[in-house]
Design an enzyme around this catalytic site. Structure first.
Site, PDB file in Angstrom:
ATOM      1  CG  HIS A 120       3.476  13.513  69.308  1.00 47.49           C
ATOM      2  ND1 HIS A 120       2.884  14.141  68.249  1.00 47.49           N
ATOM      3  CD2 HIS A 120       2.477  13.224  70.183  1.00 47.49           C
ATOM      4  CE1 HIS A 120       1.592  14.232  68.447  1.00 47.49           C
ATOM      5  NE2 HIS A 120       1.301  13.682  69.618  1.00 47.49           N
ATOM      6  CG  ASP A 121       5.503  15.183  65.659  1.00 44.02           C
ATOM      7  OD1 ASP A 121       6.386  14.788  64.877  1.00 44.02           O
ATOM      8  OD2 ASP A 121       4.556  14.458  66.041  1.00 44.02           O
ATOM      9  N   GLY A 138       1.272  17.978  71.434  1.00 40.82           N
ATOM     10  CA  GLY A 138       2.028  17.705  70.223  1.00 40.82           C
ATOM     11  C   GLY A 138       2.076  18.855  69.240  1.00 40.82           C
TER      12      GLY A 138
END
Length: 257
Positions: A120-121, A138
């Site tokens: 994520h991200d 992340g």
């Protein structure tokens, strides 16, 4: 549209008429797929995921699933994949989180080998190669033309500058400046990516200036602040050094030493 009869396509999915979707693939309702993209058998694409044009997605990839973050509570965060990417078998890319920008992004013209994880991200630029089993935790930022060797693992919040390279099996726990080659556990600098730069059209003088900047950071006994100042001054007449200036402004975890 060449969609195999066993594929499951949610009614809300936006799929260009030229897209090919293989057997047993599953496409969610918030997914959009651009012209010329091919989706292999048993691939699952879910979440708020946008995929551009002319991508080749091989079998068993999982794109747009919920992030592996206990704080995630089902928010409509996103995954964006650009154009002309190759995504090989068993890759896993997750959507972002609201604790960051809510976006995971893979740019254009990337070559992503089997079992790569983009958490994520993460923001990955253009023309990158992520070899087998490269793993991004992340909130990682990766510049253009980066090569991550097989089994490279990158700690969350790290920044890897453009044209950098890691050897296979590297464990990256701090930021890697642009142009730098890193290796080991923990990854340390071993020079600049000279061969990669030559292949991309950098001339001898440009490579010489990049080597000089590398020595200012790692070989001349300068403090990091003094090295930054020297490189920033030189960048006024050497555009290739501007990547260092941008990197110093964005780096979060301290550079590898």
């Amino acid at each position: 549209m060449a969609i195999h009869p066993t594929a499951i396509i949610a009614p809300g999915a936006q799929i260009d008429a030229s897209v090919e979707i293989g057997p047993y693939a599953v496409i969610g309702e918030h997914v959009s797929i651009g012209a010329g993209t091919r989706v292999g058998p048993h691939t699952v694409i879910e979440g708020h995921t946008s995929i551009g044009r002319q991508n080749q997605i091989f079998q068993f990839a999982s794109l747009g699933a919920a992030p592996q973050d206990k704080k995630y509570a089902g928010e409509p965060t996103r995954l964006e994949i650009g154009d002309n990417n190759t995504i090989r078998e068993f890759c896993t890319f997750n959507v972002g989180t609201v604790q960051d920008g809510g976006l995971t992004r893979l740019g254009n013209d990337n070559w992503v080998m089997a079992y790569v994880h983009i958490a994520h991200d993460c923001i990955v630029g253009d023309h990158c190669i992520l070899a087998n089993n490269a793993t991004l935790a992340g909130h990682i930022s990766i510049g253009d033309h980066v090569f991550l060797g097989g089994l490279t693992a990158v700690h969350q919040f790290c920044t890897i500058g453009a044209h950098a390279m890691t050897a296979g099996g590297s464990i990256v726990v701090q930021d890697i400046p642009p142009y730098v080659t890193a290796a080991g556990n923990h990854a340390h600098p071993v020079g600049i990516n000279s061969e990669g730069l030559r292949r991309r059209g950098f001339d001898a003088e440009q490579i010489s200036r990049i080597k000089r900047a590398y020595k200012q950071i790692y070989r001349q006994g300068l403090s990091l602040e003094d090295a930054k100042a020297a490189i920033t001054e030189a960048a006024a007449d050497a555009p290739e050094l501007a990547l260092f200036v941008d990197f110093f402004a964005r780096a979060k975890r301290g550079i590898i030493r």
